[in-house]
Motif scaffolding. Structure first.
Motif, PDB file in Angstrom:
ATOM      1  N   ARG A  90      -0.208   4.259 -11.533  1.00  0.00           N
ATOM      2  CA  ARG A  90      -0.492   4.778 -10.182  1.00  0.00           C
ATOM      3  C   ARG A  90      -0.458   3.653  -9.159  1.00  0.00           C
ATOM      4  NH1 ARG A  90      -6.068   6.714 -10.957  1.00  0.00           N
ATOM      5  NH2 ARG A  90      -6.102   6.690  -8.684  1.00  0.00           N
ATOM      6  N   ALA A  91      -1.096   2.540  -9.478  1.00  0.00           N
ATOM      7  CA  ALA A  91      -1.118   1.399  -8.560  1.00  0.00           C
ATOM      8  C   ALA A  91       0.288   0.855  -8.339  1.00  0.00           C
ATOM      9  CB  ALA A  91      -2.045   0.314  -9.084  1.00  0.00           C
ATOM     10  N   ALA A  92       1.065   0.738  -9.412  1.00  0.00           N
ATOM     11  CA  ALA A  92       2.433   0.227  -9.293  1.00  0.00           C
ATOM     12  C   ALA A  92       3.284   1.135  -8.419  1.00  0.00           C
ATOM     13  CB  ALA A  92       3.058   0.072 -10.677  1.00  0.00           C
ATOM     14  N   ASN A  93       3.163   2.440  -8.608  1.00  0.00           N
ATOM     15  CA  ASN A  93       3.932   3.380  -7.785  1.00  0.00           C
ATOM     16  C   ASN A  93       3.546   3.277  -6.314  1.00  0.00           C
ATOM     17  OD1 ASN A  93       5.316   4.351 -10.017  1.00  0.00           O
ATOM     18  ND2 ASN A  93       3.932   6.062 -10.328  1.00  0.00           N
ATOM     19  N   ALA A  94       2.244   3.183  -6.052  1.00  0.00           N
ATOM     20  CA  ALA A  94       1.785   3.082  -4.665  1.00  0.00           C
ATOM     21  C   ALA A  94       2.224   1.763  -4.035  1.00  0.00           C
ATOM     22  CB  ALA A  94       0.262   3.232  -4.604  1.00  0.00           C
ATOM     23  N   LEU A  95       2.092   0.674  -4.768  1.00  0.00           N
ATOM     24  CA  LEU A  95       2.515  -0.620  -4.228  1.00  0.00           C
ATOM     25  C   LEU A  95       4.019  -0.664  -3.983  1.00  0.00           C
ATOM     26  CD1 LEU A  95       0.357  -3.202  -6.172  1.00  0.00           C
ATOM     27  CD2 LEU A  95       0.378  -2.779  -3.718  1.00  0.00           C
ATOM     28  N   THR A  96       4.776  -0.082  -4.884  1.00  0.00           N
ATOM     29  CA  THR A  96       6.228  -0.020  -4.689  1.00  0.00           C
ATOM     30  C   THR A  96       6.548   0.735  -3.404  1.00  0.00           C
ATOM     31  OG1 THR A  96       6.653  -0.193  -7.056  1.00  0.00           O
ATOM     32  CG2 THR A  96       8.415   0.756  -5.704  1.00  0.00           C
ATOM     33  N   SER A  97       5.855   1.832  -3.172  1.00  0.00           N
ATOM     34  CA  SER A  97       6.050   2.597  -1.940  1.00  0.00           C
ATOM     35  C   SER A  97       5.700   1.759  -0.703  1.00  0.00           C
ATOM     36  CB  SER A  97       5.197   3.869  -1.971  1.00  0.00           C
ATOM     37  OG  SER A  97       5.286   4.553  -0.749  1.00  0.00           O
ATOM     38  N   LEU A  98       4.596   1.016  -0.763  1.00  0.00           N
ATOM     39  CA  LEU A  98       4.200   0.165   0.363  1.00  0.00           C
ATOM     40  C   LEU A  98       5.232  -0.926   0.617  1.00  0.00           C
ATOM     41  CD1 LEU A  98       0.393  -0.290  -0.365  1.00  0.00           C
ATOM     42  CD2 LEU A  98       1.407   1.022   1.507  1.00  0.00           C
ATOM     43  N   GLY A 100      11.175  -3.734   8.293  1.00  0.00           N
ATOM     44  CA  GLY A 100      11.656  -5.076   8.601  1.00  0.00           C
ATOM     45  C   GLY A 100      10.589  -6.151   8.495  1.00  0.00           C
ATOM     46  N   ASP A 101       9.420  -5.812   7.952  1.00  0.00           N
ATOM     47  CA  ASP A 101       8.322  -6.776   7.861  1.00  0.00           C
ATOM     48  C   ASP A 101       8.235  -7.485   6.513  1.00  0.00           C
ATOM     49  OD1 ASP A 101       7.371  -6.303  10.456  1.00  0.00           O
ATOM     50  OD2 ASP A 101       6.184  -4.580   9.776  1.00  0.00           O
ATOM     51  N   ILE A 102       8.711  -6.832   5.469  1.00  0.00           N
ATOM     52  CA  ILE A 102       8.657  -7.396   4.121  1.00  0.00           C
ATOM     53  C   ILE A 102      10.061  -7.853   3.742  1.00  0.00           C
ATOM     54  CG2 ILE A 102       8.108  -6.957   1.692  1.00  0.00           C
ATOM     55  CD1 ILE A 102       5.660  -6.815   3.478  1.00  0.00           C
ATOM     56  N   HIS A 103      10.135  -9.056   3.204  1.00  0.00           N
ATOM     57  CA  HIS A 103      11.427  -9.617   2.839  1.00  0.00           C
ATOM     58  C   HIS A 103      12.139  -8.696   1.846  1.00  0.00           C
ATOM     59  CE1 HIS A 103      14.364 -12.764   1.989  1.00  0.00           C
ATOM     60  NE2 HIS A 103      13.899 -13.334   3.083  1.00  0.00           N
ATOM     61  N   PRO A 104      13.459  -8.509   1.997  1.00  0.00           N
ATOM     62  CA  PRO A 104      14.192  -7.555   1.162  1.00  0.00           C
ATOM     63  C   PRO A 104      14.154  -7.832  -0.339  1.00  0.00           C
ATOM     64  CG  PRO A 104      15.580  -8.346   2.969  1.00  0.00           C
ATOM     65  CD  PRO A 104      14.313  -9.127   3.013  1.00  0.00           C
ATOM     66  N   ASP A 105      13.910  -9.081  -0.735  1.00  0.00           N
ATOM     67  CA  ASP A 105      13.932  -9.381  -2.170  1.00  0.00           C
ATOM     68  C   ASP A 105      12.567  -9.241  -2.847  1.00  0.00           C
ATOM     69  OD1 ASP A 105      12.674 -11.616  -1.124  1.00  0.00           O
ATOM     70  OD2 ASP A 105      13.893 -13.065  -2.215  1.00  0.00           O
ATOM     71  N   VAL A 106      11.533  -8.849  -2.124  1.00  0.00           N
ATOM     72  CA  VAL A 106      10.198  -8.707  -2.684  1.00  0.00           C
ATOM     73  C   VAL A 106      10.140  -7.466  -3.574  1.00  0.00           C
ATOM     74  CG1 VAL A 106       7.760  -8.260  -2.117  1.00  0.00           C
ATOM     75  CG2 VAL A 106       9.072  -9.941  -0.807  1.00  0.00           C
ATOM     76  N   THR A 107       9.520  -7.634  -4.744  1.00  0.00           N
ATOM     77  CA  THR A 107       9.388  -6.532  -5.700  1.00  0.00           C
ATOM     78  C   THR A 107       7.931  -6.418  -6.150  1.00  0.00           C
ATOM     79  OG1 THR A 107       9.732  -7.864  -7.687  1.00  0.00           O
ATOM     80  CG2 THR A 107      11.723  -7.015  -6.572  1.00  0.00           C
ATOM     81  N   ILE A 108       7.672  -5.413  -6.926  1.00  0.00           N
ATOM     82  CA  ILE A 108       6.340  -5.230  -7.508  1.00  0.00           C
ATOM     83  C   ILE A 108       5.984  -6.418  -8.394  1.00  0.00           C
ATOM     84  CG2 ILE A 108       7.150  -3.886  -9.474  1.00  0.00           C
ATOM     85  CD1 ILE A 108       3.901  -3.235  -7.549  1.00  0.00           C
ATOM     86  N   ASP A 109       6.972  -7.042  -9.006  1.00  0.00           N
ATOM     87  CA  ASP A 109       6.704  -8.215  -9.836  1.00  0.00           C
ATOM     88  C   ASP A 109       6.088  -9.348  -9.028  1.00  0.00           C
ATOM     89  OD1 ASP A 109       7.608  -6.984 -12.149  1.00  0.00           O
ATOM     90  OD2 ASP A 109       9.654  -7.741 -11.903  1.00  0.00           O
ATOM     91  N   ASP A 110       6.456  -9.446  -7.759  1.00  0.00           N
ATOM     92  CA  ASP A 110       5.847 -10.450  -6.894  1.00  0.00           C
ATOM     93  C   ASP A 110       4.366 -10.151  -6.675  1.00  0.00           C
ATOM     94  OD1 ASP A 110       8.271 -11.931  -6.471  1.00  0.00           O
ATOM     95  OD2 ASP A 110       8.907 -10.330  -5.121  1.00  0.00           O
ATOM     96  N   MET A 111       4.022  -8.878  -6.603  1.00  0.00           N
ATOM     97  CA  MET A 111       2.611  -8.507  -6.465  1.00  0.00           C
ATOM     98  C   MET A 111       1.839  -8.865  -7.735  1.00  0.00           C
ATOM     99  SD  MET A 111       2.203  -7.414  -3.498  1.00  0.00           S
ATOM    100  CE  MET A 111       3.386  -7.134  -2.212  1.00  0.00           C
TER     101      MET A 111
END
Length: 191
Positions: free
Chosen positions: A128-136, A144-155
């Motif tokens: 659930r957390a991963a899905n929500a964070l991916t959506s965010l 345009g605020d989050i760099h395009p290469d950022v992924t859930i793995d970065d979180m």
């Protein structure tokens, strides 16, 4: 087919008191916190504690599961606020701050979980957390605020390297530095 009965109100209250006391006692005394001391801190008989949790590993796993459920609920609430018009970057920032502070507070519980190999059986909160964070992240990228290469793995990298053993000022500085790498405001494309 018979339906399972809902737990009695006193059983629900006792479970909550036990989990709160376990978190507190483990934070104070580490993995060595005794079941008798946890029961006393919860204000329940030792037998009541053992009816809910047959051993300390089960108890610590339940404390971790409760923490993970809170993380998932926080991420889902952030998604709801973004859907209502809040900026995704603000919600990610607040969420990360909250998780880092909660992790700092529960550091001893996590250490106990490692020592006891306590692993919650229910993996749904993590998903659930991963899905929500991916959506965010995706919304922040679309804004345009989050760099395009950022992924859930970065979180996950954030969570695993957060200086939860450092003072609040160091944690705040670390989050500032992390966010500058996460956002398009902090680095140029390709960096």
């Amino acid at each position: 087919m018979t339906q399972a009965r809902a737990p009695r109100a006193d059983a629900v209250r006792n479970r909550k008191k036990i989990l709160d006391a376990a978190r507190e006692q483990i934070s104070l005394h580490g993995p060595e916190a005794g079941m008798d001391e946890i029961a006393a801190a919860a204000g329940v008989a030792v037998g009541t504690l053992y009816r809910h949790f047959p051993n300390k590993t089960d108890l610590v796993a339940a404390v971790i599961a409760e923490y993970l459920d809170g993380v998932a609920a926080g991420a889902e609430a952030a998604v709801e606020r973004v859907a209502a018009g809040a900026p995704a970057l603000d919600e990610i920032t607040h969420f990360l701050q909250h998780v880092m502070e909660a992790s700092a507070a529960d550091r001893a519980v996590k250490a106990a979980a490692l020592v006891l190999s306590a692993d919650p059986a229910d993996k749904a909160p993590v998903e659930r957390a991963a899905n929500a964070l991916t959506s965010l992240i995706q919304t922040g990228q679309a804004d345009g605020d989050i760099h395009p290469d950022v992924t859930i793995d970065d979180m996950y990298l954030l969570f695993s390297t957060a200086p939860t053993d450092q003072p609040a000022s160091a944690r705040a500085r670390w989050l500032t530095l992390f966010l500058s790498g996460l956002t398009t405001h902090g680095r140029s494309a390709g960096n």
